[in-house]
Design a protein around this motif. Structure first.
Motif, PDB file in Angstrom:
ATOM      1  N   SER A 124       0.829  -1.216   0.000  1.00 18.78           N
ATOM      2  CA  SER A 124       0.000   0.000   0.000  1.00 18.78           C
ATOM      3  C   SER A 124       0.856   1.256   0.000  1.00 18.78           C
ATOM      4  CB  SER A 124      -0.894   0.031   1.236  1.00 18.78           C
ATOM      5  OG  SER A 124      -1.760  -1.071   1.289  1.00 18.78           O
ATOM      6  N   ALA A 125       0.456   2.236  -0.814  1.00 16.70           N
ATOM      7  CA  ALA A 125       1.029   3.563  -0.652  1.00 16.70           C
ATOM      8  C   ALA A 125       0.550   4.124   0.681  1.00 16.70           C
ATOM      9  CB  ALA A 125       0.599   4.468  -1.794  1.00 16.70           C
ATOM     10  N   SER A 145       4.450   2.096  -2.378  1.00 14.25           N
ATOM     11  CA  SER A 145       4.584   0.847  -1.631  1.00 14.25           C
ATOM     12  C   SER A 145       6.045   0.405  -1.503  1.00 14.25           C
ATOM     13  CB  SER A 145       3.757  -0.252  -2.282  1.00 14.25           C
ATOM     14  OG  SER A 145       4.180  -0.462  -3.620  1.00 14.25           O
ATOM     15  N   THR A 146       6.831   0.647  -2.525  1.00 16.73           N
ATOM     16  CA  THR A 146       8.237   0.238  -2.495  1.00 16.73           C
ATOM     17  C   THR A 146       9.153   1.306  -1.916  1.00 16.73           C
ATOM     18  OG1 THR A 146       8.645   1.112  -4.703  1.00 16.73           O
ATOM     19  CG2 THR A 146       7.904  -1.183  -4.544  1.00 16.73           C
ATOM     20  N   GLY A 147       8.621   2.504  -1.749  1.00 18.28           N
ATOM     21  CA  GLY A 147       9.438   3.611  -1.270  1.00 18.28           C
ATOM     22  C   GLY A 147      10.152   4.364  -2.370  1.00 18.28           C
ATOM     23  N   GLY A 148       9.939   3.962  -3.605  1.00 26.06           N
ATOM     24  CA  GLY A 148      10.663   4.570  -4.701  1.00 26.06           C
ATOM     25  C   GLY A 148      10.157   5.927  -5.139  1.00 26.06           C
ATOM     26  N   THR A 149       8.925   6.234  -4.781  1.00 28.49           N
ATOM     27  CA  THR A 149       8.326   7.517  -5.162  1.00 28.49           C
ATOM     28  C   THR A 149       7.763   8.198  -3.930  1.00 28.49           C
ATOM     29  OG1 THR A 149       7.734   6.626  -7.335  1.00 28.49           O
ATOM     30  CG2 THR A 149       6.603   8.632  -6.622  1.00 28.49           C
ATOM     31  N   THR A 150       8.052   9.476  -3.814  1.00 30.34           N
ATOM     32  CA  THR A 150       7.541  10.252  -2.688  1.00 30.34           C
ATOM     33  C   THR A 150       6.865  11.519  -3.183  1.00 30.34           C
ATOM     34  OG1 THR A 150       9.690  11.332  -2.408  1.00 30.34           O
ATOM     35  CG2 THR A 150       9.241   9.403  -1.033  1.00 30.34           C
ATOM     36  N   ASP A 169       9.724   1.194   6.330  1.00 31.14           N
ATOM     37  CA  ASP A 169      10.418  -0.074   6.527  1.00 31.14           C
ATOM     38  C   ASP A 169       9.345  -1.149   6.444  1.00 31.14           C
ATOM     39  OD1 ASP A 169      11.683  -2.379   7.450  1.00 31.14           O
ATOM     40  OD2 ASP A 169      12.879  -1.307   8.922  1.00 31.14           O
ATOM     41  N   ASN A 170       9.224  -1.765   5.291  1.00 31.32           N
ATOM     42  CA  ASN A 170       8.143  -2.743   5.099  1.00 31.32           C
ATOM     43  C   ASN A 170       8.326  -3.985   5.959  1.00 31.32           C
ATOM     44  OD1 ASN A 170       6.694  -1.146   3.331  1.00 31.32           O
ATOM     45  ND2 ASN A 170       7.600  -2.042   1.499  1.00 31.32           N
TER      46      ASN A 170
END
Length: 116
Positions: free
Chosen positions: A32-33, A53-58, A73-74
């Motif tokens: 989830s975002a 969800s991956t942290g790659g986009t903010t 931190d998933n």
């Protein structure tokens, strides 16, 4: 039962820093975002930062760009908000939720007060 528990708020002088944490339980949020939302006194709750969800986009609202950093931190099912160079206008209750938010997931939030 899904719970989002925010922590790390407090009273800080202008120019100071705080690190907020959001611990999630009841389901995995790794797909989830997520977002951080702020409700200032007498105002509506608004999104201030979000992360994919991956942290790659903010994403950051203009007023916090360059000062706030969202991360996650998933493995720990936790989302963070590092807040630097705080200003009095950053004062409010900070909440985390999915992005877009799910109504039933709102927690108690954590109060951030920035004194001038």
């Amino acid at each position: 039962q899904v719970q989002l528990v925010e922590s790390g708020g407090g009273l800080v002088q202008a120019g100071g820093s705080l690190r907020l944490s959001c611990a999630a339980s009841g389901r995995t949020f790794s797909t989830s975002a997520m977002g951080w939302f702020r409700q200032a006194p007498g105002k509506e709750r608004v999104r201030v930062a979000a992360i994919s969800s991956t942290g790659g986009t903010t994403y950051y609202v203009d007023s916090v760009k360059g000062r706030f950093t969202i991360s996650r931190d998933n493995a720990k099912n936790t989302v963070y908000l590092q807040m630097n160079s705080l200003k009095p206008e950053d004062t409010g209750v900070y909440y985390c939720n999915t992005n877009p938010p799910i109504q039933s997931y709102w927690g108690q939030g954590t109060q951030v007060t920035v004194s001038s």
